[in-house]
Design an enzyme around this catalytic site. Structure first.
Site, mmCIF file in Angstrom:
data_model
loop_
_atom_site.group_PDB
_atom_site.id
_atom_site.type_symbol
_atom_site.label_atom_id
_atom_site.label_comp_id
_atom_site.label_asym_id
_atom_site.label_seq_id
_atom_site.Cartn_x
_atom_site.Cartn_y
_atom_site.Cartn_z
ATOM 1 N N ARG A 123 -36.604 -33.678 3.669
ATOM 2 C CA ARG A 123 -36.140 -34.883 3.266
ATOM 3 C C ARG A 123 -37.085 -35.777 3.124
ATOM 4 O O ARG A 123 -37.264 -37.212 1.730
ATOM 5 C CB ARG A 123 -35.133 -34.911 3.167
ATOM 6 C CG ARG A 123 -34.200 -34.353 2.580
ATOM 7 C CD ARG A 123 -32.781 -34.106 2.768
ATOM 8 N NE ARG A 123 -32.227 -34.017 4.404
ATOM 9 C CZ ARG A 123 -31.512 -33.634 5.071
ATOM 10 N NH1 ARG A 123 -31.804 -32.112 4.597
ATOM 11 N NH2 ARG A 123 -31.219 -33.510 6.496
ATOM 12 N N GLU A 146 -30.376 -30.002 19.684
ATOM 13 C CA GLU A 146 -28.836 -29.587 20.250
ATOM 14 C C GLU A 146 -28.368 -28.557 21.295
ATOM 15 O O GLU A 146 -27.864 -28.767 22.451
ATOM 16 C CB GLU A 146 -27.178 -30.100 19.163
ATOM 17 C CG GLU A 146 -26.395 -30.164 20.247
ATOM 18 C CD GLU A 146 -25.020 -30.567 19.082
ATOM 19 O OE1 GLU A 146 -23.766 -30.857 19.790
ATOM 20 O OE2 GLU A 146 -25.313 -31.232 17.706
#
Length: 177
Positions: free
Chosen positions: A59, A96
């Site tokens: 993006r 994560e």
């Protein structure tokens, strides 16, 4: 900027339960919202000596390339490992649950380059920190990081400022994660 923020949709429980995903595709579909987004960045960085815009996959390409074009600057794609054909420099960063690697072409930076680093969103800052470290390692000056969305509760913008001295400019913020 409330017009831009109003055109970003929130998708609950994506990609996992408890996450509120801030989806810019609704903003990109709207001609007014897209023009306002790109124009906001161009207005901010015109006359700031930006020689190249670096966009983080994928993006960051969407906003970074038109900003680079409008500024008369070059564009550097920062990609996931294995996607660039020439000699690259890599940077590993924490996710994560594990690690990931990004890379840029080794010849992307010219001495004295003043870079605007761009992505759609900054959350925890891991990818943005890795990208900034790559650029700095190749001798670039990272003038600022520009994002459409900041999630300040997750601390990424503060971490980029604290760890690398790079300010983050965001068009809008959302609370939570």
């Amino acid at each position: 900027m409330s017009v831009v923020k109003s055109k970003i949709r929130t998708i609950p429980d994506y990609p996992k339960k408890g996450i509120l995903f801030r989806d810019i595709t609704s903003l990109l579909l709207d001609p007014e919202g897209l023009a306002l987004t790109i124009g906001t960045f161009v207005d901010r960085y015109t006359g700031k000596g930006i020689t190249k815009v670096a966009g983080i996959e994928a993006r960051g390409f969407i906003v970074g390339a038109p900003v680079a074009f409008q500024l008369g600057a070059g564009f550097i794609p920062i990609r996931k490992k294995g996607k660039l054909p020439a000699e690259t420099v890599t940077e590993e960063y924490d996710l994560e649950y594990g690690k990931d690697v990004i890379e840029i072409h080794k010849d992307s930076i010219t001495p004295g380059d003043r870079i605007l680093l761009m992505d759609d969103l900054i959350a925890t800052g891991g990818t943005m920190l890795a990208a900034a470290r790559l650029l700095k390692r190749l001798g670039a000056e990272v003038a600022e990081a520009g994002v459409i969305i900041d999630l300040p509760d997750l601390g990424g913008a503060a971490k980029l400022k604290r760890d690398l001295g790079i300010e983050v400019y965001s068009i809008c913020e959302f609370e939570g994660h």
